[in-house]
Design a protein around this motif. Structure first.
Motif, mmCIF file in Angstrom:
data_model
loop_
_atom_site.group_PDB
_atom_site.id
_atom_site.type_symbol
_atom_site.label_atom_id
_atom_site.label_comp_id
_atom_site.label_asym_id
_atom_site.label_seq_id
_atom_site.Cartn_x
_atom_site.Cartn_y
_atom_site.Cartn_z
ATOM 1 N N TYR A 39 0.830 -1.205 0.000
ATOM 2 C CA TYR A 39 0.000 0.000 0.000
ATOM 3 C C TYR A 39 0.870 1.262 0.000
ATOM 4 O O TYR A 39 0.512 2.257 -0.629
ATOM 5 N N LEU A 40 1.999 1.201 0.693
ATOM 6 C CA LEU A 40 2.913 2.347 0.674
ATOM 7 C C LEU A 40 3.494 2.551 -0.718
ATOM 8 O O LEU A 40 3.668 3.677 -1.165
ATOM 9 N N LEU A 41 3.797 1.463 -1.409
ATOM 10 C CA LEU A 41 4.302 1.557 -2.778
ATOM 11 C C LEU A 41 3.242 2.163 -3.699
ATOM 12 O O LEU A 41 3.548 3.039 -4.511
ATOM 13 N N LEU A 42 2.002 1.723 -3.554
ATOM 14 C CA LEU A 42 0.929 2.287 -4.371
ATOM 15 C C LEU A 42 0.681 3.754 -4.045
ATOM 16 O O LEU A 42 0.364 4.552 -4.924
ATOM 17 N N ALA A 43 0.814 4.136 -2.799
ATOM 18 C CA ALA A 43 0.629 5.537 -2.412
ATOM 19 C C ALA A 43 1.803 6.394 -2.877
ATOM 20 O O ALA A 43 1.633 7.584 -3.152
ATOM 21 N N ALA A 44 2.986 5.804 -2.983
ATOM 22 C CA ALA A 44 4.171 6.563 -3.389
ATOM 23 C C ALA A 44 4.081 6.993 -4.855
ATOM 24 O O ALA A 44 4.578 8.066 -5.203
ATOM 25 N N CYS A 45 3.456 6.198 -5.697
ATOM 26 C CA CYS A 45 3.388 6.527 -7.126
ATOM 27 C C CYS A 45 2.657 7.849 -7.384
ATOM 28 O O CYS A 45 3.222 8.740 -8.019
ATOM 29 N N PRO A 46 1.421 8.019 -6.914
ATOM 30 C CA PRO A 46 0.765 9.301 -7.178
ATOM 31 C C PRO A 46 1.443 10.472 -6.467
ATOM 32 O O PRO A 46 1.470 11.588 -6.996
ATOM 33 N N MET A 48 4.652 10.755 -5.939
ATOM 34 C CA MET A 48 5.820 11.088 -6.733
ATOM 35 C C MET A 48 5.430 11.915 -7.953
ATOM 36 O O MET A 48 6.083 12.907 -8.280
ATOM 37 N N HIS A 49 4.367 11.538 -8.621
ATOM 38 C CA HIS A 49 3.912 12.304 -9.781
ATOM 39 C C HIS A 49 3.475 13.706 -9.367
ATOM 40 O O HIS A 49 3.746 14.676 -10.071
ATOM 41 N N MET A 52 6.826 15.615 -8.423
ATOM 42 C CA MET A 52 7.858 15.705 -9.448
ATOM 43 C C MET A 52 7.370 16.420 -10.699
ATOM 44 O O MET A 52 8.175 16.903 -11.477
ATOM 45 N N GLN A 53 6.072 16.486 -10.923
ATOM 46 C CA GLN A 53 5.548 17.175 -12.089
ATOM 47 C C GLN A 53 5.447 18.682 -11.868
ATOM 48 O O GLN A 53 5.088 19.419 -12.763
ATOM 49 N N ARG A 54 5.743 19.142 -10.682
ATOM 50 C CA ARG A 54 5.635 20.561 -10.352
ATOM 51 C C ARG A 54 6.551 21.413 -11.241
ATOM 52 O O ARG A 54 6.209 22.519 -11.606
#
Length: 78
Positions: A39-46, A48-49, A52-54
């Motif tokens: 769940y932490l891995l799945l939460a990290a993806c959005p 990060m986007h 990092m897209q800032r």
């Protein structure tokens, strides 16, 4: 007021306490910690986007004007 030596001592004590607490948390609750990792891995993806897209979306200076190289690229396309 505390001296600098006392403040450093308190920082070491705090970090030591955090290290011991983390050790016992991981050793005594390994099943719980490992169960939440997907769940932490799945939460990290959005997240990060999101963060990092800032910096994408154009090359503008503080005044909102385009950079000179971007203006040249726009002029060549027409």
């Amino acid at each position: 007021m505390q001296s600098r030596h006392q403040q450093r001592h308190h920082n070491w004590v705090l970090w030591g306490f955090i290290a011991v607490a983390a050790f016992f948390l991981l050793t005594e609750h390994t099943a719980h910690v490992m169960g939440i990792l997907p769940y932490l891995l799945l939460a990290a993806c959005p997240l990060m986007h999101l963060f990092m897209q800032r910096h994408h979306g154009g090359h503008h200076d503080a005044n909102g004007k385009s950079s000179p190289s971007q203006e040249q690229d726009e002029g060549e396309g027409s």
